[in-house]
Scaffold this active site. Structure first.
Site, mmCIF file in Angstrom:
data_model
loop_
_atom_site.group_PDB
_atom_site.id
_atom_site.type_symbol
_atom_site.label_atom_id
_atom_site.label_comp_id
_atom_site.label_asym_id
_atom_site.label_seq_id
_atom_site.Cartn_x
_atom_site.Cartn_y
_atom_site.Cartn_z
ATOM 1 N N GLU A 759 0.860 -1.185 0.000
ATOM 2 C CA GLU A 759 0.000 0.000 0.000
ATOM 3 C C GLU A 759 0.890 1.227 0.000
ATOM 4 O O GLU A 759 1.740 1.370 0.875
ATOM 5 C CB GLU A 759 -0.879 0.010 1.259
ATOM 6 C CG GLU A 759 -1.910 -1.077 1.294
ATOM 7 C CD GLU A 759 -3.035 -0.848 0.307
ATOM 8 O OE1 GLU A 759 -3.303 0.317 -0.054
ATOM 9 O OE2 GLU A 759 -3.623 -1.849 -0.144
ATOM 10 N N CYS A 793 -2.713 8.382 4.365
ATOM 11 C CA CYS A 793 -2.643 8.183 2.921
ATOM 12 C C CYS A 793 -3.997 8.451 2.298
ATOM 13 O O CYS A 793 -4.107 8.756 1.124
ATOM 14 C CB CYS A 793 -2.136 6.788 2.565
ATOM 15 S SG CYS A 793 -2.787 5.498 3.604
#
Lengths: 1004, 1004
Positions: A759, A793
């Site tokens: 990720e 994020c």
């Protein structure tokens, strides 16, 4: 008088009431008028109701003919498909045809405005006063309320407050001339001989934009500061001020505001508060308030309502896994109302009572109880809403002689919200008015003692209730861990207390943990509080390649036994670890506040998410774990199942130090892999808590190994190791791509091609459509961009605003930002704290400077002057897609604002970066929402809400492009990445004989 | 006589029959004896029955006390848990205790042997003859049959034949001395005055180990060659020879053998054939045979049976998606029997009839029909099995005066198979004997006209039948494409015909196909027939980097529209392409025979698999395609769905040139990606057929691009391209790892991290346990190792044999190998053909040489001397795990044989390579099978069957370690690798109002 005798009287009075108004209908249900038709259709057709009420909601923002025409089509279809209430109306109004659109626009506009006027006493002060004077002539008193949009800034709070001050100034000029309403009280200058002619209600959260139980004291003080000014002016008029109750979240704040205000003016009798009978808490709040009044020797006034946010309270509670705060059976609220009304009436010596209800049973009960208790007229009154239940108000006026209408006034925009609430209330299946006047329910039933009804319905519900659902492996079904609930005093108190306790433990040295043993190294680094870098949270031993090698060997050694451990046993370790984390939840949160500067709620949410991962993956693995038969040919058994890959390296970031780490670690472990865990250097102390959790539950040695270390020293060694079969990484794109590239090389002796679960970053945009509800959009964008300093994020780093609403949106956004404070995260008054470390601080500041050159500063906050790693909250306008701050991940509190000409361009810009992680849209256009679902290509798209805070199991998280490799943490596909599928096929036929399996496809 | 009159007589006769045997029970159901108890338990407890019969099956191979004890425990549990029929028996036999195991061994051994003796007339010729003579003394004639293990070699066929010859020699010495059985016929030297005293039955497939309808003529000739020798000897004795019928697969071969034999000895009257009434075909076969006999003017004899392989025939048909060849209602077989018996009796002038049944209704019907038709005694007789239905045989003897017992004799090993069949038959719910003698069913019901019963049951079944199941998107549920069925003459004929047609089209030039257009290049290479390299199949244009670049650009250009094409429409293209492939199936197969040297069945299976992929992925995508709601919180809608990744490079091998290519291509396409397809240079003409299929169904331009080319020229270019988001590769480990490593590098402008779906090599082992059924293991290993010349990644290249059975296994394996032929694949007589090309030939030969040095040659076949790329079938013994040919993938017909000391070692060796693709185990030990499921860690493990031929949807295919990255082609997870998941979350609450969704978690 015993209960049943009283009830008989109540029923008798109710029947009499009904008979006096027999044959009358509230205008709401008059099918001769357009509104009556809409109500009728809405009650018959749920889809129409939803579309109609949503349309009414968006209506005031449809400021051009085209917008209006488009939305009519989007909500109701083409003209030929429209329900008759729309198309017939339009046809009547003036034939549809080439000018049909315009005609329909006009028709709907006129009718919706007309409908609003039913409930709203005026659009401005002047009109409102004129209409209220007219009501007085008809014998009705009023309580006036100013409708407002959500208050998002100090400026908006001031505007709201000033409207009251101006209203009161205007009334001051008029009220003395009004003829008092007749009554039996003694003061001829007052209505009914006892009641102030001027009566205003005020919504306290409209007086402070950041009202929030997390910052309880700050919220109370801020609200009080503005309410006081209104109160002072009310006193000047000898008027009545009622503090309205709003959602449950603010209840305790509002009660506290009321109490403090009351004690500031202890002798002034005309301050009232609203209580909501539908809240379960009210049975506790009411006696407390009465005791408090007796103790403080003050006169209070309570308006008791049933409560108007039932859906909202239920939804919010369910979404946050909180106990539902409202009664879930309508009759329970009705019964509570009677119970509480009685208590107030029994205390009429210190408490004036406003009975606010349209329910004839309720009203009759109050009348009979008051009579039974000999409560004097001046100690209670009746209230109904303006524009509703005309027969009821007429009936009350006739019987009681005193009734007050609740009269809101104000602009169309907030007016529509009010209108929708009223429409919903009256079309609800359980609405008393609907049942009484639109459906002709039996009067006996309408007048039944609600306590009996409630009991019957509770019994019916219990009978219907199914056996409690079972989740996988006989665990309860997965449920997200309940969010922190700052409406609870214990939750509010827990933080300062636990932070203080944790603070006493700072500065310890943390060893590595390899093969079940603590390992100390000479090389250590300190981990510090970013808000106060002089405060060392812990000193963390650093693994070198030797220790990493040992950890890999330990994991490899533990692998065969762990792989072969029963899946339910593996899952059980996770469930137990979740229980430990749950027990330690405040403490684990407190460590995050101190080590990485999370705000209370952010820290708690991180621990919740860690618990969720443990509970969710445990269940998922049990589900995936049992081999599935595939195919149905007789004589052949094919079983499909999964096996772990081997040793997993888990490399985790600092921004969700427990949640993301635990997510990757627990997925790897429950799937049967053994883990070498490298936490971020900034949060290695929190990382060590994972060691503690797993040690407490007795996870076998070697299954989980903790090796914090310098990436430059041991990162490549870990990634390159031929004994690693799986790397789970969450972090920056640069590091992620480096890992992907290095790990693709197969070294001699390497057993598996390395699987990378990766990720990476995001450059997330929220689009603000021209019909967006800015009351919602502004606070959600602010939170998405600046929550935890934008260090997620998922955080919003671009807001793409359609030209038509750009100015208004930016103005409100900046105003709201101005209301926020930056400072140490442990103080809940601060919206933002310090960023992770000095390196982050430097990078973010550089981006802010780039942004300032590329665009123009819309807002830059102040920051504390002390030594924390503070970066101002920064909003930069005039940004174009080609600008660096529109393309590069900043990972900090810098928000780029972009002006798009239309929705297509907004979508194109939103998609124009190399990332595809999260995104958001605020729109009330069904077509635009559908378009965004399809074309706004990100891993997690959020419509009409903030775009952070993905929940395990509900918003599986992860993106594609350079944001990740298409994995979804917390989703049902996730564990598949940690395992290899296997198939075993058995030919079960021997000597021509095959045992029959249940799902074999033998001959029918 | 009309039907009902006849039926009345049949019923009357049946009743009389029952009354004559009233009170008698077959010894089978005598609960006083152990066998009767076993039968009783088996009928009451299905699990016990399965375990018991499986135990009986494995019993003869349990040659040591330990093996026996272990298996008893594995099949029946610990002594304390055993069913009374075992433990009580054992207790009676001599108390269980520390010597319990040995006692139980003895107890079971004795009893099972006793049980076998019930049905088997002797273990050797001498014993058999002695017992048959005894039977004759009781008035029973016999037909004798030699039990044998499956015939796996010429040697075993010879042994079987020789046993008959010896039997006949022995009988020759005895039979003349036998007193003829009394009867009304005229020849005093014969039984009953007309029947030969010596009557033998022979199983034709035992006379040729490769009997197989694909090689119909070869099978007929080979069988005939041995049957003729037996026939000649029978004639010497003026005996009777009956050709037994076996499974449906060989039926037409056997009929043909019978006819030819008959015509070789047209005058000899005593050759009989068996027909099975349960075969639907028999209604057609019988009249054909009778017509043939009339036409040829020969006397025939038919024994009509019901048929003993119902389960087997049903299972095989279902597994291969063929029409079930047997009647699926028991009464339908009974009715067919009567129908067919009548037809035979009506033709008694040319056809002698043996009525073989234990069913009193059937026997009575035959008796009454014969009477009605005045069939002379010498034209029909009755037969029952030795050891079964003693009361019935007694009754027949009484009534008809002539009955023949079917007497098998032989070793324990094949005897147990025979025993199990008998036990199954008699415990089946629908067994006439069970119903008559074990359950005391009503005689009326037992004697009912089966035609009526069948009609009633058909009606009941029709009523029960559910609406036809629907698959995804209203397509029918997925079903594997039916395998080629060489029992069908049309399928047999199609191959030579189509190959001849295709041969006319050889040598054409094939262009590239880019963006919907054919593109020719100057660079071409020929593709040749490996069995005959001078035959050029086609000349294929080669893509260079320019063309690959164009293809990538075309795919990229087509992607947005294709991605946004409705999923059902995308799926529909696949379903249509499948239909085209189905229409062209023989032609597409023929191309494979010529271009890559597949045998008929192998080629057809490849096309079936291609069709399966199209049909399966179409449905899977529809299932995956609709967004799924996750979570149930009200006011929140989370939808989880998938999106394609972009441009996919598909790089495919030559060994499954249509199937694997189509699998990867169709998965990529239906998921919404656009494809650049590089076929293998050896099978580019077959690759071009994919172009044809997709063109015919109108797939949009650019979605599928065909770019054959030299890997050295354009391979890296394709892999490195930043516009590629996905690479699907199947091929060698070396190329696979190279692709993985190169593709991990992210180039500027690259949108996605490349996803690699990668299937690589295998080094697959089959383990032969010490209790394995070698009849099954040997042919399956041979096929797994040498099918398509071993050129399958799934092929068996190591067989690990437990020491105890090593010698026997190797002997039978090598013998069977010796029976096979190597030669052009298009001739079905050849078990093996040429390998792919000269390079493969060279490599494989090198490995064979290495193997010869590491071990010793057990077998090396001859190869044709012509120019094809032939490699001998090679079996090498004495191989140890450390040897190269035990570790490296050879991809050709070289099989390493390894001797393991026990099962644990076998598993360890099996797992000892760098690969983990397929594996197999032949064992009848429940514990070893369970151990293998767990510890034999390969992607596809096969128990008691061959380990190639994975079927889409039933054996999803793929492995881990260096065999692949854990993907499973043809499995439900596969498409996930071709897409990225997305989640869209909508807050549906506006103004406190949230529409209610069906699965919301509101308050109960």
């Amino acid at each position: 008088m015993n209960n049943s005798e009283l009830n008989n009287r109540v029923v008798a009075r109710g029947k009499e009431f009904f008979s006096t108004i027999s044959g009358e209908k509230p205008s709401l249900f008059n099918k001769g008028a357009w509104m009556g038709k809409v109500m009728d259709w809405s009650m018959k057709n749920e889809t129409f109701k939803i579309q109609m009420f949503r349309f009414v909601d968006v209506f005031p923002s449809l400021t051009t003919g085209k917008l209006l025409t488009d939305h009519i089509r989007e909500y109701f279809g083409e003209e030929k498909d429209m329900p008759p209430v729309l198309s017939t109306g339009a046809k009547v109004a003036g034939m549809l045809g080439s000018f049909g659109g315009a005609v329909l626009n006009k028709f709907l506009t006129t009718n919706i405005q007309e409908m609003a006027r039913q409930f709203i006493v005026g659009e401005n002060t002047k009109e409102a006063i004129k209409n209220m004077e007219r009501l007085r002539k008809d014998g009705f008193a009023f309580v006036v309320d100013v409708l407002g949009e959500a208050t998002l800034s100090e400026r908006e709070a001031d505007i709201y407050m000033n409207t009251y001050l101006e209203l009161l100034d205007s009334l001051k000029k008029e009220y003395k001339d009004w003829k008092p309403l007749p009554g039996r009280g003694g003061d001829g200058s007052l209505d009914w001989g006892h009641a102030p002619k001027v009566n205003v209600a005020v919504k306290p959260t409209a007086l402070f934009c950041l009202a929030n139980p997390q910052d309880f004291e700050g919220s109370v003080v801020a609200i009080l500061n503005r309410v006081r000014k209104i109160a002072e002016k009310v006193i000047e008029l000898n008027g009545f001020l009622c503090i309205d109750m709003e959602s449950y979240r603010h209840k305790d704040i509002i009660i506290e505001v009321y109490k403090r205000l009351k004690l500031e003016y202890p002798a002034y009798p005309h301050f009232g508060l609203v209580l909501q009978a539908y809240l379960v808490d009210t049975d506790k709040d009411l006696p407390e308030l009465l005791s408090w009044a007796r103790e403080k020797k003050v006169q209070i006034s309570l308006r008791l309502v049933k409560g108007a946010y039932w859906d909202y309270e239920t939804v919010k509670a369910k979404q946050n896994d909180w106990k539902v705060p409202v009664w879930t059976i309508k009759a329970e609220s009705d019964a509570a109302y009677e119970r509480q009304a009685r208590m107030i009436l029994e205390n009429s010596d210190i408490c004036h009572f406003a009975c606010a209800s349209h329910n004839i049973r309720t009203i009759s009960a109050v009348m009979e109880m008051a009579k039974e208790l000999n409560v004097p007229d001046e100690r209670y009154e009746f209230q109904v809403l303006y524009g509703m239940a005309e027969p009821v108000r007429k009936g009350i006026l006739k019987v009681a002689g005193r009734i007050r209408l609740y009269c809101p006034y104000g602009d169309m925009v907030p007016g529509m919200g009010y209108l929708v609430r009223r429409l919903l209330e009256n079309t609800a299946n359980e609405s008393f008015l609907r049942q009484s006047f639109a459906e002709d329910a039996q009067i006996e039933k309408l007048l039944e003692d609600p306590a009996l009804t409630a009991e019957r319905e509770r019994a019916a519900r219990a009978a219907k209730q199914k056996a409690e659902a079972k989740g996988p492996g006989n665990l309860p079904p997965f449920n997200n861990e309940a969010m922190v609930d700052f409406t609870r005093a214990d939750h509010r108190a827990a933080f300062p207390k636990t932070i203080a306790e944790v603070r006493k433990q700072l500065g310890k040295t943390y060893p590595l943990f390899i093969n079940g043993k603590e390992v100390k190294t000479g090389d250590t680094i300190p981990s510090v509080n970013p808000n106060q870098p002089s405060e060392t949270v812990g000193v963390v031993c650093q693994a070198g390649t030797k220790e990493v090698g040992d950890a890999i060997a330990a994991a490899k050694g533990a692998f065969p036994a762990w792989r072969d451990t029963d899946i339910k046993v593996r899952a059980e370790y996770l469930v137990k670890a979740a229980a430990v984390a749950r027990r330690r939840i405040f403490e684990l949160s407190a460590w995050q506040v101190l080590e990485i500067g999370k705000q209370w709620d952010q820290a708690y949410a991180d621990v919740c998410e860690a618990i969720d991962f443990l509970e969710y993956y445990a269940r998922e693995m049990i589900t995936l774990g049992s081999p599935k038969r595939i195919g149905h040919a007789p004589g052949e058994l094919n079983h499909y199942f999964y096996e772990p890959k081997g040793v997993a390296a888990v490399i985790s970031p600092w921004n969700f130090p427990l949640a993301i780490s635990m997510g990757m670690v627990s997925a790897a472990i429950v799937a049967g892999n053994c883990v070498v865990f490298k936490p971020s250097g900034l949060t290695s102390v929190i990382g060590y808590h994972i060691v503690e959790l797993f040690r407490e539950v007795g996870l076998p040695d070697g299954v989980f190994n903790y090796t914090p270390g310098r990436g430059s020293v041991m990162g490549d060694y870990l990634v390159d190791s031929p004994d690693i079969s799986l790397i789970a990484f969450t972090g920056s794109m640069e590091v992620g791509l480096r890992i992907i590239e290095r790990a693709a090389k197969v070294y001699p002796g390497q057993e598996n091609v390395k699987k990378i679960v990766c990720e990476m970053g995001g450059k997330n945009a929220i689009i603000i459509d021209d019909d967006a509800d800015l009351d919602e959009a502004v606070p959600h964008v602010l939170y998405s961009a600046f929550g935890f300093q934008g260090q997620k994020c998922s955080a919003c780093s671009r807001v793409i605003v359609l030209d038509a609403v750009y100015d208004k949106f930016v103005e409100r956004l900046v105003s709201m930002a101005q209301a926020t404070l930056v400072g140490p995260s442990e103080d809940p008054a601060h919206y933002m704290g310090a960023v992770a470390d000095d390196k982050a601080m430097k990078t973010i500041k550089e981006y802010a400077e780039i942004g300032k050159k590329e665009g123009h500063v819309l807002y830059e906050s102040k920051v504390p002057s002390d030594s924390g790693y503070y970066v101002p909250m920064t909003i930069i306008g005039g940004i174009k897609p080609e600008h660096r701050i529109a393309q590069e991940e900043i990972f900090g509190p810098v928000l780029a604002v972009m002006r798009a000409k239309d929705f297509d361009q907004a979508i194109a810009w939103a998609n124009s970066t190399k990332f595809a992680l999260t995104g958001g849209v605020f729109s009330r256009s069904p077509e635009h929402l559908a378009q965004a679902r399809k074309e706004f290509r990100v891993g997690n798209l959020y419509l009409n809400r903030n775009n952070t805070g993905a929940l395990v199991g509900r918003q599986p998280f992860g993106g594609s492009k350079m944001s990740g490799v298409g994995t979804k943490a917390g989703g049902h596909d996730y564990l598949l990445h940690f395992m290899d599928p296997r198939v075993v096929t058995e030919n079960t036929m021997r000597r021509g004989f095959a045992p029959v399996e249940e799902d074999d496809d033998w001959v029918a």
